[in-house]
Design a protein around this motif. Sequence first.
Motif, PDB file in Angstrom:
ATOM      1  N   ILE A   5      22.040  30.388  61.915  1.00 57.81           N
ATOM      2  CA  ILE A   5      21.077  29.425  61.389  1.00 57.81           C
ATOM      3  C   ILE A   5      20.140  29.018  62.521  1.00 57.81           C
ATOM      4  CG2 ILE A   5      20.770  27.137  60.372  1.00 57.81           C
ATOM      5  CD1 ILE A   5      23.461  27.544  58.985  1.00 57.81           C
ATOM      6  N   PHE A   6      18.857  28.986  62.194  1.00 57.25           N
ATOM      7  CA  PHE A   6      17.853  28.590  63.167  1.00 57.25           C
ATOM      8  C   PHE A   6      17.226  27.284  62.704  1.00 57.25           C
ATOM      9  CE2 PHE A   6      14.064  28.505  65.657  1.00 57.25           C
ATOM     10  CZ  PHE A   6      14.384  29.204  66.814  1.00 57.25           C
ATOM     11  N   ASP A  48      19.956  34.244  59.594  1.00 56.34           N
ATOM     12  CA  ASP A  48      20.267  34.336  58.170  1.00 56.34           C
ATOM     13  C   ASP A  48      19.580  33.232  57.377  1.00 56.34           C
ATOM     14  OD1 ASP A  48      22.272  36.555  58.174  1.00 56.34           O
ATOM     15  OD2 ASP A  48      23.252  35.182  59.579  1.00 56.34           O
ATOM     16  N   LEU A  49      19.357  32.087  58.022  1.00 57.40           N
ATOM     17  CA  LEU A  49      18.754  30.939  57.347  1.00 57.40           C
ATOM     18  C   LEU A  49      17.989  30.103  58.362  1.00 57.40           C
ATOM     19  CD1 LEU A  49      20.148  28.784  54.575  1.00 57.40           C
ATOM     20  CD2 LEU A  49      19.494  27.605  56.661  1.00 57.40           C
ATOM     21  N   ILE A  50      16.887  29.513  57.902  1.00 63.66           N
ATOM     22  CA  ILE A  50      16.079  28.637  58.747  1.00 63.66           C
ATOM     23  C   ILE A  50      16.046  27.247  58.133  1.00 63.66           C
ATOM     24  CG2 ILE A  50      13.758  28.197  59.656  1.00 63.66           C
ATOM     25  CD1 ILE A  50      13.338  31.308  59.387  1.00 63.66           C
ATOM     26  N   VAL A  51      16.341  26.238  58.938  1.00 66.38           N
ATOM     27  CA  VAL A  51      16.168  24.842  58.551  1.00 66.38           C
ATOM     28  C   VAL A  51      14.840  24.424  59.163  1.00 66.38           C
ATOM     29  CG1 VAL A  51      17.048  22.495  58.744  1.00 66.38           C
ATOM     30  CG2 VAL A  51      18.651  24.414  58.506  1.00 66.38           C
ATOM     31  N   LEU A  52      13.895  24.020  58.317  1.00 66.45           N
ATOM     32  CA  LEU A  52      12.512  23.859  58.754  1.00 66.45           C
ATOM     33  C   LEU A  52      11.965  22.471  58.464  1.00 66.45           C
ATOM     34  CD1 LEU A  52       9.903  25.207  59.808  1.00 66.45           C
ATOM     35  CD2 LEU A  52       9.522  26.028  57.470  1.00 66.45           C
ATOM     36  N   ILE A  80      15.301  26.529  54.220  1.00 64.87           N
ATOM     37  CA  ILE A  80      15.502  25.194  53.651  1.00 64.87           C
ATOM     38  C   ILE A  80      14.593  24.244  54.406  1.00 64.87           C
ATOM     39  CG2 ILE A  80      17.070  23.264  53.264  1.00 64.87           C
ATOM     40  CD1 ILE A  80      19.346  25.230  53.019  1.00 64.87           C
ATOM     41  N   ILE A  81      13.682  23.618  53.683  1.00 61.89           N
ATOM     42  CA  ILE A  81      12.811  22.613  54.298  1.00 61.89           C
ATOM     43  C   ILE A  81      13.573  21.301  54.346  1.00 61.89           C
ATOM     44  CG2 ILE A  81      10.708  21.249  54.000  1.00 61.89           C
ATOM     45  CD1 ILE A  81       9.395  23.771  52.857  1.00 61.89           C
TER      46      ILE A  81
END
Length: 147
Positions: A5-6, A48-52, A80-81
């Motif tokens: 996760i980034f 795999d996923l970005i928290v933005l 995911i924002i």
Amino acid sequence: MSQRIFIVEDEADMADMLSHHLRVAGYSVESAASGRIALEMIRLQLPDLIVLDLMLPELSGLDLCRALRGDQKTRHIAIIILSARAEEIDRVLGFELGADDYVVKPFSPREFALRIRAVLRRQITREITDLMKVGDLVVDRSRHEVW
């Protein structure tokens, strides 16, 4: 191998709290405090996923989302924002630009971890049908492309 996760968040306390909860949940976590640096790192590491977050220095979260969805190499990554912007227009715009979920601050870390798990579960299902990912290699069987 744990899922990566980034986090793209310019508030250090928020980024630290998210990183802690996600590591405890078993994810590998990296982060950046600006949109431009995040874009460079994401293109190199393909999480795999970005928290933005939306309100970022140098490149806004919406512009970053648009850039990621417009790039063949990164368009498959779940986003995911996570934002303090709670207006309907902000959420609608986030989804129109390609976000998989939109969470408004303040939020429950436990609920957020469950939302991440749900988005990743849907991502895996989608990858099984269209994309095959092995490490940094991604094969899109429906388009006959590899990157």
